[in-house]
Design a protein around this motif. Sequence first.
Motif, PDB file in Angstrom:
ATOM      1  N   TYR A 383      33.337 -11.750 -53.142  1.00 19.66           N
ATOM      2  CA  TYR A 383      34.101 -11.549 -51.917  1.00 19.66           C
ATOM      3  C   TYR A 383      33.739 -12.659 -50.934  1.00 19.66           C
ATOM      4  O   TYR A 383      32.946 -13.555 -51.244  1.00 19.66           O
ATOM      5  CB  TYR A 383      33.823 -10.175 -51.317  1.00 19.66           C
ATOM      6  N   ARG A 384      34.323 -12.609 -49.774  1.00 24.86           N
ATOM      7  CA  ARG A 384      33.995 -13.588 -48.742  1.00 24.86           C
ATOM      8  C   ARG A 384      33.179 -12.929 -47.639  1.00 24.86           C
ATOM      9  O   ARG A 384      33.499 -11.840 -47.177  1.00 24.86           O
ATOM     10  CB  ARG A 384      35.262 -14.201 -48.155  1.00 24.86           C
ATOM     11  N   LYS A 385      32.139 -13.633 -47.247  1.00 23.76           N
ATOM     12  CA  LYS A 385      31.299 -13.161 -46.160  1.00 23.76           C
ATOM     13  C   LYS A 385      31.211 -14.278 -45.135  1.00 23.76           C
ATOM     14  O   LYS A 385      30.731 -15.369 -45.442  1.00 23.76           O
ATOM     15  CB  LYS A 385      29.896 -12.802 -46.676  1.00 23.76           C
ATOM     16  N   ASP A 386      31.711 -13.994 -43.929  1.00 19.35           N
ATOM     17  CA  ASP A 386      31.782 -15.015 -42.884  1.00 19.35           C
ATOM     18  C   ASP A 386      32.516 -16.255 -43.368  1.00 19.35           C
ATOM     19  O   ASP A 386      32.138 -17.399 -43.071  1.00 19.35           O
ATOM     20  CB  ASP A 386      30.369 -15.394 -42.410  1.00 19.35           C
ATOM     21  N   GLY A 387      33.548 -16.012 -44.165  1.00 14.66           N
ATOM     22  CA  GLY A 387      34.382 -17.110 -44.633  1.00 14.66           C
ATOM     23  C   GLY A 387      33.883 -17.834 -45.863  1.00 14.66           C
ATOM     24  O   GLY A 387      34.587 -18.671 -46.431  1.00 14.66           O
ATOM     25  N   GLU A 388      32.676 -17.519 -46.316  1.00 18.55           N
ATOM     26  CA  GLU A 388      32.096 -18.202 -47.463  1.00 18.55           C
ATOM     27  C   GLU A 388      32.055 -17.273 -48.675  1.00 18.55           C
ATOM     28  O   GLU A 388      31.847 -16.064 -48.533  1.00 18.55           O
ATOM     29  CB  GLU A 388      30.678 -18.672 -47.137  1.00 18.55           C
ATOM     30  N   PRO A 389      32.252 -17.839 -49.886  1.00 12.33           N
ATOM     31  CA  PRO A 389      32.165 -17.008 -51.103  1.00 12.33           C
ATOM     32  C   PRO A 389      30.781 -16.384 -51.241  1.00 12.33           C
ATOM     33  O   PRO A 389      29.766 -17.018 -50.985  1.00 12.33           O
ATOM     34  CB  PRO A 389      32.436 -18.014 -52.236  1.00 12.33           C
ATOM     35  N   GLU A 390      30.760 -15.126 -51.629  1.00 13.68           N
ATOM     36  CA  GLU A 390      29.503 -14.394 -51.782  1.00 13.68           C
ATOM     37  C   GLU A 390      29.597 -13.538 -53.045  1.00 13.68           C
ATOM     38  O   GLU A 390      30.657 -12.991 -53.364  1.00 13.68           O
ATOM     39  CB  GLU A 390      29.265 -13.497 -50.570  1.00 13.68           C
ATOM     40  N   THR A 391      28.495 -13.426 -53.769  1.00 16.37           N
ATOM     41  CA  THR A 391      28.454 -12.569 -54.957  1.00 16.37           C
ATOM     42  C   THR A 391      27.248 -11.660 -54.868  1.00 16.37           C
ATOM     43  O   THR A 391      26.135 -12.119 -54.590  1.00 16.37           O
ATOM     44  CB  THR A 391      28.369 -13.405 -56.246  1.00 16.37           C
ATOM     45  N   VAL A 392      27.446 -10.372 -55.077  1.00 15.33           N
ATOM     46  CA  VAL A 392      26.317  -9.437 -55.082  1.00 15.33           C
ATOM     47  C   VAL A 392      26.287  -8.700 -56.419  1.00 15.33           C
ATOM     48  O   VAL A 392      27.330  -8.446 -57.021  1.00 15.33           O
ATOM     49  CB  VAL A 392      26.407  -8.415 -53.923  1.00 15.33           C
ATOM     50  N   GLU A 393      25.090  -8.400 -56.873  1.00 12.01           N
ATOM     51  CA  GLU A 393      24.936  -7.591 -58.078  1.00 12.01           C
ATOM     52  C   GLU A 393      25.438  -6.176 -57.794  1.00 12.01           C
ATOM     53  O   GLU A 393      25.188  -5.628 -56.717  1.00 12.01           O
ATOM     54  CB  GLU A 393      23.469  -7.551 -58.513  1.00 12.01           C
ATOM     55  N   ALA A 394      26.146  -5.626 -58.722  1.00 11.18           N
ATOM     56  CA  ALA A 394      26.730  -4.307 -58.519  1.00 11.18           C
ATOM     57  C   ALA A 394      26.524  -3.464 -59.771  1.00 11.18           C
ATOM     58  O   ALA A 394      26.131  -3.972 -60.819  1.00 11.18           O
ATOM     59  CB  ALA A 394      28.220  -4.442 -58.212  1.00 11.18           C
ATOM     60  N   TYR A 395      26.762  -2.197 -59.636  1.00 14.14           N
ATOM     61  CA  TYR A 395      26.783  -1.329 -60.813  1.00 14.14           C
ATOM     62  C   TYR A 395      27.930  -0.338 -60.674  1.00 14.14           C
ATOM     63  O   TYR A 395      28.299   0.053 -59.581  1.00 14.14           O
ATOM     64  CB  TYR A 395      25.455  -0.618 -61.034  1.00 14.14           C
ATOM     65  N   TYR A 396      28.494  -0.016 -61.790  1.00  7.71           N
ATOM     66  CA  TYR A 396      29.679   0.825 -61.837  1.00  7.71           C
ATOM     67  C   TYR A 396      29.332   2.102 -62.586  1.00  7.71           C
ATOM     68  O   TYR A 396      28.816   2.051 -63.702  1.00  7.71           O
ATOM     69  CB  TYR A 396      30.783   0.066 -62.565  1.00  7.71           C
ATOM     70  N   LEU A 397      29.569   3.241 -61.953  1.00 11.00           N
ATOM     71  CA  LEU A 397      29.303   4.525 -62.594  1.00 11.00           C
ATOM     72  C   LEU A 397      30.547   4.990 -63.328  1.00 11.00           C
ATOM     73  O   LEU A 397      31.633   5.076 -62.743  1.00 11.00           O
ATOM     74  CB  LEU A 397      28.894   5.570 -61.562  1.00 11.00           C
ATOM     75  N   TYR A 398      30.378   5.298 -64.594  1.00  8.45           N
ATOM     76  CA  TYR A 398      31.499   5.632 -65.462  1.00  8.45           C
ATOM     77  C   TYR A 398      31.213   6.950 -66.175  1.00  8.45           C
ATOM     78  O   TYR A 398      30.062   7.256 -66.499  1.00  8.45           O
ATOM     79  CB  TYR A 398      31.681   4.510 -66.487  1.00  8.45           C
ATOM     80  N   ALA A 399      32.254   7.733 -66.389  1.00  4.39           N
ATOM     81  CA  ALA A 399      32.149   8.992 -67.140  1.00  4.39           C
ATOM     82  C   ALA A 399      31.051   9.892 -66.582  1.00  4.39           C
ATOM     83  O   ALA A 399      30.204  10.410 -67.306  1.00  4.39           O
ATOM     84  CB  ALA A 399      31.918   8.721 -68.629  1.00  4.39           C
ATOM     85  N   VAL A 400      31.052  10.072 -65.266  1.00  2.21           N
ATOM     86  CA  VAL A 400      30.091  10.977 -64.613  1.00  2.21           C
ATOM     87  C   VAL A 400      30.491  12.414 -64.935  1.00  2.21           C
ATOM     88  O   VAL A 400      31.624  12.818 -64.678  1.00  2.21           O
ATOM     89  CB  VAL A 400      30.079  10.749 -63.095  1.00  2.21           C
ATOM     90  N   ALA A 401      29.582  13.177 -65.524  1.00  8.38           N
ATOM     91  CA  ALA A 401      29.946  14.523 -65.979  1.00  8.38           C
ATOM     92  C   ALA A 401      28.769  15.476 -65.858  1.00  8.38           C
ATOM     93  O   ALA A 401      27.617  15.081 -66.057  1.00  8.38           O
ATOM     94  CB  ALA A 401      30.418  14.469 -67.436  1.00  8.38           C
ATOM     95  N   THR A 402      29.078  16.736 -65.548  1.00  9.69           N
ATOM     96  CA  THR A 402      28.080  17.805 -65.518  1.00  9.69           C
ATOM     97  C   THR A 402      28.659  19.014 -66.237  1.00  9.69           C
ATOM     98  O   THR A 402      29.844  19.343 -66.060  1.00  9.69           O
ATOM     99  CB  THR A 402      27.717  18.187 -64.068  1.00  9.69           C
ATOM    100  N   LYS A 403      27.855  19.673 -67.032  1.00  8.90           N
ATOM    101  CA  LYS A 403      28.321  20.871 -67.743  1.00  8.90           C
ATOM    102  C   LYS A 403      28.794  21.920 -66.731  1.00  8.90           C
ATOM    103  O   LYS A 403      28.220  22.060 -65.651  1.00  8.90           O
ATOM    104  CB  LYS A 403      27.203  21.431 -68.622  1.00  8.90           C
TER     105      LYS A 403
END
Length: 606
Positions: A383-403
Amino acid sequence: MKKELESKLEKAGFWLFSDMDYETYAPYEKKVECSDLTYVIMDCYNTYPYYVKIVQDCLVIAAYVDEEADFNATTPREMSVDWVYVVIIPLEDDKLIAAFYEVAELFRKLGIPMKLGTISEQYKKILERIPLLKNSFHYHEERSDYVYLRDEYIDISGGKNAKKRRDLNKIAVDYPEASVVPITDWKASKPVIMEIIDEWCKGYDCEKCAYGCERKVIDYLLDTDLTDRLTGAIMYLGDEPEMFAISQIIGDTCFLFFKKSVNRIHGAFYYFEYEFMKMLEGVTYVNFQEDLGLPGLREYKRRRHPVKMIDKYETNVFYWNSGYATGDDQEELIALWQEAFGDSRQYILQFLERFFKENNVYVWRENHKIVSAAYVLPAKMCYRKDGEPETVEAYYLYAVATKKEYRGKKLFQKLLSNIKNDLGADAVLFLVPEDGVIPYYRQLGLELYNVANPWQEGKEENGENRSIGGNTEEKAIELSEVKTAIEYYELRERTLNKNLEDTGAGFVSWNAEHIDWALENIKMLNGLIYRIAYETEEFLLAGFAEEKDGSRVFHVMETTLGRKEFEKIGAYILKEINCSSFYQKPLQFMSQKEWDTPIYLAFPLG
């Protein structure tokens, strides 16, 4: 139970401490403040016995405890009351949390409750970052080590040290023949030391030796090669031995392991300590160990004004419910997934084959069974932060399930807390929730964001777009199918980065492995991914054709085409793919990070 437990430890890669040499232990010994964790004490008090294992470059020490333990709410009641006392010594502090998670998960798999113990204040502050441990620490006052400044201890000047001077003067007057002699030959000195301790033992009940018979321990120690590393002295009254000390200098600290006397002569203790410490040149601190809760010993040690106390903390006995899934859990994971989402076994197996690792599926267990799970997949947010390209480490939660029967018990909240703690505060959390769970996620500190697709701007909120124009000459457009994951990945990265450059719109960057799964998902829906070359640029269009309201529409899963391009070439694209219109469901995501940048993206994983 004991033999069974020891067999489990050995199969899990633990070995006996007695098989560990001093050189291997030495780097860890330099990191400890507690006298209990010096090699000498560990080796001498070896009746437990101790088991050791290296985890994340940390030394893990496990001692079997054959006694009834206190259970808390997270301990399955059907388990044996036997438990294991665990100590973790890190070479690097930043490895401690990861080591704890791995050790806790190991003992969960072994089915053994554990207590984490002999934790210094320094390591307690680190471990408190783990949510489950935060309020579980306690200490016993009698186990705290007394630490003194060596120079201050032997300072006898000024009014505050009048008592020290009186002790020295009393010995000088009453026992002018007294002397303190350094031990240079431990073998020759052993009979003298044992004579002193035999006399000392006559005045004490054996039950006062809280950790075992000190006489046996000293007898054993003086027959080992460890004496080459020891420092000691014997006090004589004329020719009669009166007192001895056995210690070791580690770094800037002298650990005083044993100090025994024949008689209780007034002034003799300080006289001996004064003369002994004068020999310890280059030492900054002297650790006098614990007071064991003995009133006389406590009063004596406090009266000497320690510069600091080494408080040793423990956790309650617990069973680690939260942790990573393992390869043995596959059937439980499939059953939970099917209950929550209704997908086929084949579909789930395809996903697990690509993404399952023993450090990316967080689970919560009740009575040894998985009742909640979340798949944690790495990504990056561009994304852009203060007009400059920025990259942050992220994590994506998938198939969140509870019985079903465990829903409403805030198990995912506990899981999420551990995930965020484990992955770091800078990580971004992505979710694609259904409307009904949005309030719940907001309670967990997540905020909802709409995905702003530029080709839909100004159109109906339901995402339909049926007013595509297009008089562009066909020769100006090239439409080709993307067939491989690497093609998809490269086209996606290139076009989305171009989009970021042109519009400032952010996007999620997946690795090629995830794109491969996205490609499979699209194929399973009988969909296609198109590369669209128009004028001097390339664009991405991914989705599938479906019947909607009596018409054949193209369901857009992901595109880098903007509104301007759709208006110019949309009609031609529809003609080529045999559809009457485009359609895209409104996309949303939730994040723990606040976003000001418009996000133009789809989630290839669903």
